[in-house]
Design a protein around this motif. Structure first.
Motif, PDB file in Angstrom:
ATOM      1  N   LEU A 142      11.943 -24.140  28.459  1.00 42.04           N
ATOM      2  CA  LEU A 142      10.543 -24.629  28.135  1.00 42.04           C
ATOM      3  C   LEU A 142      10.597 -26.132  28.372  1.00 42.04           C
ATOM      4  N   ALA A 143       9.528 -26.606  28.800  1.00 42.91           N
ATOM      5  CA  ALA A 143       9.293 -27.988  28.798  1.00 42.91           C
ATOM      6  C   ALA A 143       8.235 -28.269  27.594  1.00 42.91           C
ATOM      7  N   LEU A 144       8.739 -29.332  26.787  1.00 33.63           N
ATOM      8  CA  LEU A 144       8.079 -29.659  25.639  1.00 33.63           C
ATOM      9  C   LEU A 144       7.414 -30.963  25.707  1.00 33.63           C
ATOM     10  N   THR A 145       6.116 -31.380  25.355  1.00 38.46           N
ATOM     11  CA  THR A 145       5.477 -32.652  25.428  1.00 38.46           C
ATOM     12  C   THR A 145       5.061 -32.785  24.022  1.00 38.46           C
ATOM     13  N   THR A 146       4.799 -33.938  23.552  1.00 38.53           N
ATOM     14  CA  THR A 146       4.382 -34.353  22.276  1.00 38.53           C
ATOM     15  C   THR A 146       3.442 -35.628  22.071  1.00 38.53           C
ATOM     16  N   ASP A 147       2.882 -35.759  20.826  1.00 42.63           N
ATOM     17  CA  ASP A 147       1.978 -36.984  20.530  1.00 42.63           C
ATOM     18  C   ASP A 147       2.791 -37.600  19.217  1.00 42.63           C
ATOM     19  N   VAL A 148       3.005 -38.780  19.346  1.00 36.92           N
ATOM     20  CA  VAL A 148       3.681 -39.537  18.043  1.00 36.92           C
ATOM     21  C   VAL A 148       2.897 -40.914  17.723  1.00 36.92           C
ATOM     22  N   ILE A 149       2.688 -41.234  16.416  1.00 30.77           N
ATOM     23  CA  ILE A 149       2.136 -42.241  16.089  1.00 30.77           C
ATOM     24  C   ILE A 149       3.037 -43.226  15.403  1.00 30.77           C
ATOM     25  N   VAL A 150       3.078 -44.513  15.840  1.00 28.87           N
ATOM     26  CA  VAL A 150       4.076 -45.404  15.180  1.00 28.87           C
ATOM     27  C   VAL A 150       3.448 -46.356  14.571  1.00 28.87           C
ATOM     28  N   GLY A 151       3.883 -47.001  13.024  1.00 28.02           N
ATOM     29  CA  GLY A 151       3.089 -47.761  12.368  1.00 28.02           C
ATOM     30  C   GLY A 151       1.978 -47.367  11.684  1.00 28.02           C
ATOM     31  N   PHE A 152       2.179 -45.925  11.310  1.00 24.78           N
ATOM     32  CA  PHE A 152       1.435 -45.407  10.133  1.00 24.78           C
ATOM     33  C   PHE A 152       1.630 -46.018   8.831  1.00 24.78           C
ATOM     34  N   PRO A 153       0.342 -46.148   7.949  1.00 22.14           N
ATOM     35  CA  PRO A 153       0.745 -46.980   6.657  1.00 22.14           C
ATOM     36  C   PRO A 153       1.881 -46.575   5.839  1.00 22.14           C
ATOM     37  N   GLY A 154       2.745 -47.333   5.509  1.00 20.55           N
ATOM     38  CA  GLY A 154       3.840 -47.146   4.896  1.00 20.55           C
ATOM     39  C   GLY A 154       5.049 -46.485   5.532  1.00 20.55           C
ATOM     40  N   GLU A 155       4.964 -46.789   6.932  1.00 18.84           N
ATOM     41  CA  GLU A 155       6.216 -46.119   7.804  1.00 18.84           C
ATOM     42  C   GLU A 155       7.111 -47.442   7.663  1.00 18.84           C
ATOM     43  N   THR A 156       8.172 -46.956   7.200  1.00 16.87           N
ATOM     44  CA  THR A 156       9.465 -48.010   6.912  1.00 16.87           C
ATOM     45  C   THR A 156      10.252 -47.781   8.169  1.00 16.87           C
ATOM     46  N   GLU A 157      11.469 -48.732   8.410  1.00 15.97           N
ATOM     47  CA  GLU A 157      12.207 -48.577   9.398  1.00 15.97           C
ATOM     48  C   GLU A 157      13.019 -47.115   9.441  1.00 15.97           C
ATOM     49  N   ALA A 158      13.372 -46.658   8.234  1.00 15.60           N
ATOM     50  CA  ALA A 158      13.967 -45.622   8.172  1.00 15.60           C
ATOM     51  C   ALA A 158      13.485 -44.291   8.344  1.00 15.60           C
ATOM     52  N   ASP A 159      11.936 -44.506   8.319  1.00 14.83           N
ATOM     53  CA  ASP A 159      11.018 -43.343   8.692  1.00 14.83           C
ATOM     54  C   ASP A 159      10.996 -43.514  10.345  1.00 14.83           C
ATOM     55  N   PHE A 160      10.959 -44.537  10.853  1.00 15.19           N
ATOM     56  CA  PHE A 160      10.963 -44.737  12.147  1.00 15.19           C
ATOM     57  C   PHE A 160      12.084 -44.353  12.925  1.00 15.19           C
ATOM     58  N   GLN A 161      13.187 -44.504  12.279  1.00 13.71           N
ATOM     59  CA  GLN A 161      14.591 -44.120  12.809  1.00 13.71           C
ATOM     60  C   GLN A 161      14.606 -42.541  12.899  1.00 13.71           C
ATOM     61  N   SER A 162      13.852 -41.843  11.871  1.00 14.85           N
ATOM     62  CA  SER A 162      13.892 -40.543  11.701  1.00 14.85           C
ATOM     63  C   SER A 162      13.157 -39.762  12.825  1.00 14.85           C
TER      64      SER A 162
END
Length: 445
Positions: free
Chosen positions: A306-326
């Motif tokens: 399976l080839a898997l592709t996705t969408d990602v949003i960065v900088g959503f309100p309240g996104e911390t560095e820990a959230d980003f690393q997750s």
């Protein structure tokens, strides 16, 4: 007869709707222009998902309207999500604009163009709670086609404007979808991509199958796998794709179809948006990190390639560095072949637009670049493992960058660039040995 050109922004749904608009204009006697510069009529199909998409469309329309100083008879129109959202405001922003047509109003394109040719302005917006009409008509001659099966969306993610510009979720009757696919197969189409904003919800909120429809030979009871099975049974259709997915739709029946039906391409676009449970909760996405990865694991167990592709949003309100690393760690664990990464922008009327946009632009840009860099490394690693393998490719035609080469796509939706053998035609299948790999492209002899 006047000539036309259509410029499309946004998703595959918009591409499909632009094709339907082109077919309507052709049927009305208009001719397709060889390029936008010479066209008498230019229609811009727009997107509202991000502010940047609207800015691009507004800039494009401004330039087109400016050409009317030298070509006063030229017609410039706008359709789609931005037209639905902004309505009459567009005419204040663009005084030379001839018409604006919202979503679910494709049948108004020809009347709007004809009115503009007589000097009249048109604004056509439809009540999005009405039952919609699916895009109608295909331009003949292609080997691959988009088929809309589900319109609108009811998910109401806190950042998303789609329900406000595309309306409530509605599934087309299965017999209408199958009739459209049969007609496409009769025209020589070999690959279809089924479209829906949240496609795995097909048939769950509005009935898609009637009581007198034939039962599923494979015993499928959920409407979407049942429809896929029926499309796969149509002679002439060799490949089936669909987009966009949601983890909640990765049911045992869908997984079984991936495992058992060879016409279902082993590629899925499954937007994740974030790898942080806290952010996913604020986005109102309806799943956790664990649930998303469990859905991926079920799919890979059935289809290891399976080839898997996705969408990602960065900088959503309240996104911390820990959230980003997750998010970074989830992307690696899910082994995405490709990812479309966007910096958060508030959309008017959405829930998140009322919250503080507290991640600085510079930090959004940094996070965006980090994920893009990660994906380049991951894509290169995944594609390098394909060197030496033989893949079946659907030839599309000359490569955009090098006309001496051709390009085509694998079942996993990977682009392959190759030297064409004599007599090759667009829409032909051929088996190619992969000799070289880049992060997003394969090369073959």
């Amino acid at each position: 007869m006047p000539t036309f050109s259509i410029h499309t922004y946004g998703c595959q749904m918009n591409v499909r709707e632009s094709e339907a608009a082109a077919k309507a204009l052709l049927d009305a006697g208009f001719a397709q222009a060889p390029d936008e510069e010479t066209a008498d009529i230019v229609l811009v199909n727009t997107c509202s998902v991000r502010g940047k998409a609207e800015d691009k469309a507004l800039g494009k329309l401004g330039l087109l309207c400016a050409t009317k100083r030298e070509r006063p008879g030229r017609v410039v129109g706008v359709m789609g999500c931005m037209a639905q959202r902004m309505g009459g405001e567009l005419f204040k922003r663009l005084p030379r604009l001839d018409f604006a047509i919202g979503t679910r109003c494709a049948e108004r394109v020809v009347p709007a163009v004809e009115a503009a040719l007589h000097g009249d302005t048109t604004l056509a917006l439809r009540d999005l709670h009405d039952r919609p009409d699916a895009p109608n008509g295909h331009v003949a001659g292609g080997f691959s086609a988009f088929v809309t099966i589900l319109l609108g969306c009811n998910r109401r993610c806190t950042y998303c404007i789609v329900p406000d510009v595309r309306g409530d979720e509605w599934s087309r009757p299965a017999r209408d979808v199958l009739a459209e696919v049969r007609a496409l197969a009769a025209q020589g189409v070999r690959e279809v991509t089924l479209l829906g904003q949240s496609i795995m919800n097909y048939g769950l909120r509005t009935p898609a199958f009637d009581a007198d429809d034939p039962p599923s030979p494979g015993g499928y009871t959920r409407p979407f796998p049942r429809l896929l099975e029926a499309v796969a049974a149509i002679p002439g259709i060799e490949r089936i794709r669909f987009t966009s997915g949601h983890p909640s739709g990765v049911t045992e029946e869908l997984v079984r179809l991936f495992r058992e039906e060879p016409k279902i391409c082993h590629h899925l676009h499954l937007p994740v948006q974030s790898g942080s449970d806290a952010v996913l909760g604020r986005m109102r996405r309806g799943y956790t990190r664990e649930a998303y990865l469990a859905a991926v694991a079920r799919l890979r167990a059935a289809a290891p390639d399976l080839a898997l592709t996705t969408d990602v949003i960065v900088g959503f309100p309240g996104e911390t560095e820990a959230d980003f690393q997750s998010t970074r760690t989830l992307m690696e664990e899910a082994r995405f072949d490709n990812a479309f990464i966007f910096k958060y922008s508030p959309r008017p009327g959405t829930v998140s637009a009322t919250w503080e946009d507290d991640v600085p632009d510079a930090e959004k840009a940094r996070r965006n670049q980090v994920l893009l860099g990660d994906q380049d490394v991951r894509g290169a690693r995944i594609n390098q493992a394909l060197v030496g393998t033989t893949l079946r490719v659907l030839a599309e035609g000359p490569s955009l960058r090098n006309p001496a080469k051709w390009s085509g796509r694998t079942p996993g939706n990977k682009i392959v660039v190759f030297t064409p053998p004599k007599g090759l035609r667009p829409g032909d299948f051929l088996d190619l040995v992969i000799t070289r790999a880049a992060p997003q492209t394969l090369y073959a002899d």
